[in-house]
Every structure is written in structure tokens, then in C-alpha cells.
Design an enzyme around this catalytic site. Structure first.
Site, mmCIF file in Angstrom:
data_model
loop_
_atom_site.group_PDB
_atom_site.id
_atom_site.type_symbol
_atom_site.label_atom_id
_atom_site.label_comp_id
_atom_site.label_asym_id
_atom_site.label_seq_id
_atom_site.Cartn_x
_atom_site.Cartn_y
_atom_site.Cartn_z
ATOM 1 N N CYS A 386 41.066 30.186 39.779
ATOM 2 C CA CYS A 386 39.851 30.118 40.605
ATOM 3 C C CYS A 386 38.597 30.161 39.729
ATOM 4 O O CYS A 386 38.311 29.190 39.052
ATOM 5 C CB CYS A 386 39.882 31.201 41.678
ATOM 6 S SG CYS A 386 38.929 30.693 43.130
ATOM 7 N N HIS A 512 44.981 30.519 44.285
ATOM 8 C CA HIS A 512 45.465 31.810 43.782
ATOM 9 C C HIS A 512 46.994 31.862 43.816
ATOM 10 O O HIS A 512 47.582 32.380 44.762
ATOM 11 C CB HIS A 512 44.887 32.954 44.612
ATOM 12 C CG HIS A 512 43.431 33.161 44.379
ATOM 13 N ND1 HIS A 512 42.950 33.973 43.376
ATOM 14 C CD2 HIS A 512 42.347 32.631 44.987
ATOM 15 C CE1 HIS A 512 41.634 33.939 43.386
ATOM 16 N NE2 HIS A 512 41.243 33.140 44.356
ATOM 17 N N GLU A 514 48.991 33.718 42.267
ATOM 18 C CA GLU A 514 49.545 35.078 42.202
ATOM 19 C C GLU A 514 49.914 35.617 43.584
ATOM 20 O O GLU A 514 50.780 36.480 43.710
ATOM 21 C CB GLU A 514 48.557 36.018 41.498
ATOM 22 C CG GLU A 514 47.285 36.392 42.259
ATOM 23 C CD GLU A 514 46.148 35.381 42.134
ATOM 24 O OE1 GLU A 514 46.421 34.217 41.783
ATOM 25 O OE2 GLU A 514 44.995 35.756 42.412
HETATM 26 N N1 GLN Z 1 33.221 32.440 42.890
HETATM 27 C C1 GLN Z 1 34.010 31.253 42.840
HETATM 28 C C2 GLN Z 1 33.933 30.428 44.114
HETATM 29 O O1 GLN Z 1 33.559 30.920 45.135
HETATM 30 C C3 GLN Z 1 35.443 31.599 42.539
HETATM 31 C C4 GLN Z 1 36.082 32.407 43.627
HETATM 32 C C5 GLN Z 1 37.344 33.088 43.173
HETATM 33 O O2 GLN Z 1 37.603 33.206 41.987
HETATM 34 N N2 GLN Z 1 38.124 33.566 44.118
HETATM 35 O O3 GLN Z 1 34.260 29.267 44.105
#
Ligand code: GLN
Length: 554
Positions: A386, A512, A514
Site C-alpha cells: 500500500c 493488503h 497480509e
Molecule cells: N495513505 C495511502 C492511501 O490512502 C496508503 C494507505 C495504506 O497504506 N493503507 O492511498
């Protein structure tokens, strides 16, 4: 074999918080499931937030996102991992949700002139949320209800009252109360102390709840004498005073419970007859986790390195992937601010891989970008998740594609090269709660990519939680410089995975992974990342026991 009606097990906690109620509830769930019963877990959180999505990780730890896009408590991660069962919105209820529902109803006039009160309106709503899990054709045999917080908290009272009432309404033979307490060992006195347990049980009884099982958290197994004492003071049979001792891996907890016949006690209480739990695979997993052949060191560069709960699922995903390779994955926690101050070399020279996790806000991003450059150029395995993936794109844009001022629109509005920008459907969004791109979405993989090779599939489904994305206006410049866009949304508009070809393993993902890793089914990307780290480690034959600057508190 369906039981005649759903049985409810209520798990409360006493003395102090953070004793591992979630792991205890999940472990019991696993034992019952492995006996052939169908099980649902639910977590009741007494805070007023509607969900933990708007809470700072320092307050709450990781936000666990489900397939359906709900942002939930990290204990749901334990439920998913222990039961290998995907959770849904109904598995986590907060006071905020309860009040939201009641106040909406009240404004509509649904209460027809009645005074709306904690008892009965709030308690009825709590009970109906719990019972909802036991409705429908797939009614579970057992619902395990974990009540967040500690007995004695003011905000937890409506939940305790609701579960007390359920005991009456469902019938004593259909409910069971389990209380998790701390039994401290006082070194100076050389003994365990049972007084906090006695007080905690007394407090529960004052509310009208008599626990049938006590789970005693302690550094070592509690002695027979102490168990008898607890039994006498708390009116719980000695056999039902179970030790939840410290263990080296949380996956051992169900086995320790099994040794003390916890699941037999539960089934006997409910009059359920089943065979013994099938735990061969689980036992093997624990053995592998406890005596791995290899060890790799993976740098974790993030903002909340002192708060492991913020990265819970990543740590667990490492365990699962490590077990698959007979390898202990040792995370080396590095503050991105330290990298910013001293450069990456002293922190990263001895690691076998780098993982940059998700996050929000600009603090620490500069250090993350420097760390990524270091491992990209030195061909050390890299996994970006992310925000970690977005940082990898920024780094690549700056240092490989010649876009020196590249950055993310999340941090600065007036940018020359906003290689990461706001997703179109996020424009105009002003409310923060529950408005990100959340939950499971499909992603198509390019053949021949590392991602495709890991998954062995053309289309995968992964969970998301973000507002920003790779700016499509820069696709050409980035790909010409060697960044591969190996995972795209089915309409081709959203970059989900990036890779660097001329590198042993450099993968960044917008989602994500994980959150979907399970003990027996490690996530394919974590599995391959750990494999790459192990390969790197064996090739380097790095000295294992030399503590480095980056190794702060392991
Ligand atoms: N802040 C970034 C976004 O909103 C990444 C979000 C995250 O890592 N969950 O795209």
C-alpha cells in the site's frame, strides 16, 4: 452434526487489558471447529467509534479490513487465522454502531413515544446483534462472544448486562461464561497471587455473572495448589481453572488448552458429544514454528515501529510464510526517521529483505524512499504494501525515471510530478469514516510476472484500504524506465502491482495481502518474498549473530 440449538460462549477479561482474549476466543473456536462443530466468533467493542477505521494505530493497533470492506478490530484477524474462516461485518459490533442504530430509529419515531434507555433498548440491540449470527439455514453450533475491555469499565456495563440477560433467556445449559484473568507471580514473595482473580470474579458476580471457566494468564503453568485456591474462592471447579501460560508462538495456545481438556469441559457443559479435535496439521505447524532450520532478517521500516500491534497481520503473515520454508522470519524494526538521519547503510547492510508496510501521512516517507533505493540498487528482496508500494513508485520515478520531484498528492498538493494521486472516486469525499476504497477487489496478473508465478492464477482477489493510486499519466514514463505494472484492475485503470524486472524480488502491491494469510495457507506473495530473502541470505551467508545498529529491541 448440528446441535439442537446454538450455544453461546461469552469471554470476558479482568484485572488488566491486553491479556489475549482474542487469541483465547480464537483458540477455543479452533478446538471446537476441529471437533466438527460449526463456530462463529463475534467481538463486542465498548467504544463509541462506529468502527476503528478512524482511530490512530497508537490507540487501537491495526485495522483489520474484511472482504466486505468493513474496518474491524484486530481480533477478527485472529478469528480468521485460527478458524481459517472469513469474517464479515456482523462479526464486530461497537457501542458506536449500537447507538447509531438506536438514535436513527428514535429520530424516525420508531419508539412511538417511549423513553429510549440503556436497558432495555441498548441491551436488546446488543443481544439482537449477537443472535443474528445464529440465524438462517447455516446456523452455527456455537457462537463465541468476546467482550472487549476489562470487567469494571463503565462503558462495558451494557454489554455485560446484555450477556447476563442472555444467560436467562437462552437457558443455563446453552450459555457458558469464561473469564480471562492475570495471575501475577511476585518474585519477592516467590509465589503466584490470586487476589486480583478473586476481585475480578467478585466484580463479575456483582453484575450477576458467575463464570464457569477461568483462564489464568501467567508466565508459567499455575500450580495445582493455586488452582485449588482459585477454585475455592471463585466457585469454579479446579479442572475448569485453566492456565494460559506464556508461549513462544500464539499458535501453541490451542494445544495448551487442549492439554488441559478445555474443549472437553465446554462440550460436557453443553451436553455436546463429538470426537476428539483433529489437530495433527496444527501440531506440525507449531513444531515447525518452534524449531526452524533457517533464519532470515527482514527490515520493517515504518512509523509505528514501537507498536507491534499496528503491524499484527504482517507479523503473522511472516510466521505463516516462514513455517512453509522452515525459516524463522525475524523482523528488524527500523524507524524511518532514523534512516532519514543516518542513511540506510548502518540499518540495512545485514538484512535479507525489506518490507515497507501501509500507512498514512508524510512523516517518515523520506526515510522509506531512501531505504527502498538502497535495496533496489543492491538487489536485496523488497516487498511494498500500500503506502510501501506508493513509496516504491515515487523512488523509482525519482531515481530511475528521471522525475526528480516525483511525490504523492497525499502529502503535497502543488506537485510537478504527482506520480501518486487521488483516485477519481475519492474527489469530493469529505467524511473520513468508511470512505476509502475498502475491501475485496479483483486484480488481473500479467503472465510471467513474479506475482503471477507466486499466485499461479490469472485473477486474484485482495483487500484494500486506500484513497490514492498510481497516476496513469505517468505509466509510460515509469514502464519505459523498467517498472512493470504486473497487476491491474479488470478495467485496466488501476495499478494494483508493480515490479522491477532486473532484480531478484521487488514487488509492490496496492492492496493488503497480509490480511488474507492463514497459518496453513501462507499468502503466496509473503511465501515467495520469504523464499527470496532466504535465497539472498544463503548466498550472502551473512553472520547471524552480529547485532546491528538497526536491531533495536529484539
Ligand atoms: N495513505 C495511502 C492511501 O490512502 C496508503 C494507505 C495504506 O497504506 N493503507 O492511498
Amino acid at each position: 452434526m448440528a446441535t439442537p440449538r446454538t450455544k453461546y460462549i461469552f469471554v470476558t477479561g479482568g484485572v488488566v487489558s491486553s491479556l489475549g482474549k482474542g487469541i483465547a476466543a480464537a483458540s477455543l473456536g479452533l478446538l471446537l471447529k476441529q471437533r466438527g462443530l460449526t463456530v462463529e466468533n463475534i467481538k463486542l467493542d465498548p467504544y463509541l467509534n462506529v468502527d476503528p477505521g478512524t482511530m490512530n494505530p497508537f490507540q487501537h493497533g491495526e485495522v483489520f479490513v474484511l472482504d466486505d470492506g468493513s474496518e474491524t478490530d484486530l481480533d477478527l484477524g485472529h478469528y480468521e487465522r485460527f478458524l481459517d474462516q472469513s469474517q464479515h461485518r456482523g462479526n464486530n459490533v461497537t457501542t458506536g454502531q449500537i447507538y447509531h442504530t438506536i438514535i436513527t430509529r428514535e429520530r424516525r419515531g420508531d419508539y412511538l413515544g417511549a423513553t429510549v434507555q440503556v436497558i432495555p433498548h441498548v441491551t436488546e440491540e446488543i443481544k439482537s446483534r449477537v443472535r443474528k449470527l445464529a440465524e438462517g439455514p447455516d446456523r452455527p453450533d456455537v457462537v463465541i462472544v468476546e467482550i472487549g475491555g476489562t470487567v469494571g469499565d463503565i462503558e462495558g456495563l451494557p454489554f455485560l448486562e446484555a450477556i447476563r440477560q442472555m444467560g436467562l433467556e437462552e437457558g443455563a445449559e446453552n450459555v457458558m461464561y469464561i473469564h480471562l484473568v492475570l495471575v501475577p507471580y511476585i518474585d519477592a514473595a516467590g509465589e503466584y497471587k490470586t487476589k486480583p482473580t478473586q476481585h475480578s470474579v467478585k466484580e463479575l458476580r456483582e453484575i450477576g455473572i458467575q463464570p464457569q471457566v477461568l483462564l489464568c494468564r501467567a508466565a508459567k503453568p499455575v500450580t495445582e495448589g493455586i488452582r485449588q485456591k482459585i477454585s475455592l474462592f471463585c466457585s469454579v471447579p479446579t479442572r475448569n481453572v485453566i492456565t494460559a501460560e506464556d508461549v513462544s508462538t500464539i499458535y501453541e495456545v490451542p494445544l495448551k488448552f487442549r492439554d488441559q481438556q478445555f474443549d472437553d469441559i465446554v462440550c460436557e457443559h453443553f451436553g455436546i458429544s463429538t470426537g476428539q479435535p483433529e489437530l495433527a496439521g496444527w501440531t506440525q505447524l507449531v513444531e515447525r514454528l518452534k524449531s526452524p532450520r533457517h533464519r532470515v532478517r527482514i527490515a520493517m521500516v515504518g512509523k509505528y515501529v514501537n507498536l507491534r500491534d499496528a503491524y499484527k497481520s504482517i507479523i503473522e503473515a511472516f510466521q505463516h510464510a516462514g513455517a512453509a520454508h522452515d525459516t524463522e522470519v525475524h523482523p528488524v524494526w527500523i524507524s524511518s526517521e532514523d534512516i532519514k538521519k543516518r542513511g540506510p547503510e548502518p540499518f540495512l547492510r545485514d538484512v535479507d529483505g525489506l518490507l515497507i508496510p501501509g500507512g498514512f501521512g508524510e512523516r517518515g516517507v523520506a526515510g522509506k524512499i531512501e531505504a527502498i533505493r538502497y535495496v533496489r540498487e543492491r538487489k536485496i528482496p523488497f516487498f511494498g504494501i500500500c503506502l510501501g508500494m506508493q513509496c516504491a513508485v515515487i523512488e523509482f520515478a525519482r531515481n530511475a525515471a528521471g522525475l526528480a520531484d516525483a511525490h504523492s498528492f497525499e502529502f503535497y498538493r502543488d506537485l510537478k510530478h504527482p506520480v501518486i494521486h487521488l483516485m477519481a472516486d475519492q474527489e469530493g469525499v469529505t467524511e473520513l469514516g468508511g470512505t476509502m476504497r475498502l475491501g475485496q477487489y479483483p486484480c488481473l496478473l500479467s503472465e510471467g510476472s513474479r506475482a503471477h508465478c507466486a499466485y499461479g492464477e490469472d485473477e486474484v482477489f485482495e483487500r484494500h484500504r486506500h484513497r490514492f493510486e498510481v497516476n496513469n499519466a505517468y505509466r509510460q514514463q515509469l514502464t519505459q524506465a523498467g517498472l512493470q505494472l504486473t497487476g491491474l484492475s479488470p478495467d485496466g485503470r488501476l495499478v494494483e502491482i508493480v515490479e522491477v524486472a532486473d532484480h531478484p524480488w521487488f514487488v509492490g502491491v496496492q492492496f493488503h495481502p497480509e490480511l488474507k494469510s492463514r497459518p496453513m495457507r501462507p499468502h503466496p506473495l509473503f511465501r515467495d518474498f520469504v523464499a527470496a530473502a532466504l535465497e539472498y541470505h544463503l548466498a550472502e551467508a551473512a553472520p547471524e549473530d552480529v547485532a546491528t545498529v538497526g536491531e533495536r529491541d529484539d
